[in-house]
Write a protein that holds these residues in place. Structure first.
Motif: not given
Length: 115
Positions: A46-67
């Motif tokens: 739960s804490e790991a996902v919260r930190k990932v969410e926090e990072k992504l929300e501050s980054f504001s992604p508009i496009k995702w790609e499976s690499v």
């Protein structure tokens, strides 16, 4: 039943696009090895996902790609890599390492790095 590599990639891309962090947590082991911007820690999922969410929300992604998705040296381990871009054109790479747990796969580590 375990996810195939194809559906696994599709599921993760949907979760990332939808910002469905509850679903992401449901795919995780109870403890995750987390690395964000080269800072490593071991966290409850739960804490790991919260930190990932926090990072992504501050980054504001508009496009995702499976690499990439595939198998690592261990035949029971799998991984999935995605890249995100924001409006400024900056990029992030997310690496999900999965281990076989019972008849499925669970996230055992997440790494987030700038491109």
């Amino acid at each position: 039943m375990g996810l195939s590599t194809m559906s696994m990639g599709q599921d993760y891309m949907k979760v990332l696009n939808d910002k469905d962090y509850t679903a992401l947590a449901s795919f995780a082991n109870p403890t995750i090895n987390l690395e964000i911007d080269r800072k490593k820690s071991s966290e409850k999922s739960s804490e790991a996902v919260r930190k990932v969410e926090e990072k992504l929300e501050s980054f504001s992604p508009i496009k995702w790609e499976s690499v990439h998705r595939g198998a690592s040296e261990s035949k029971d381990a799998k991984y999935f890599i995605a890249e995100a871009r924001n409006a400024a054109g900056d990029g992030l790479r997310l690496f999900f390492h999965l281990e076989t747990v019972g008849d499925g796969r669970k996230i055992s580590s997440i790494r987030v790095r700038g491109l």
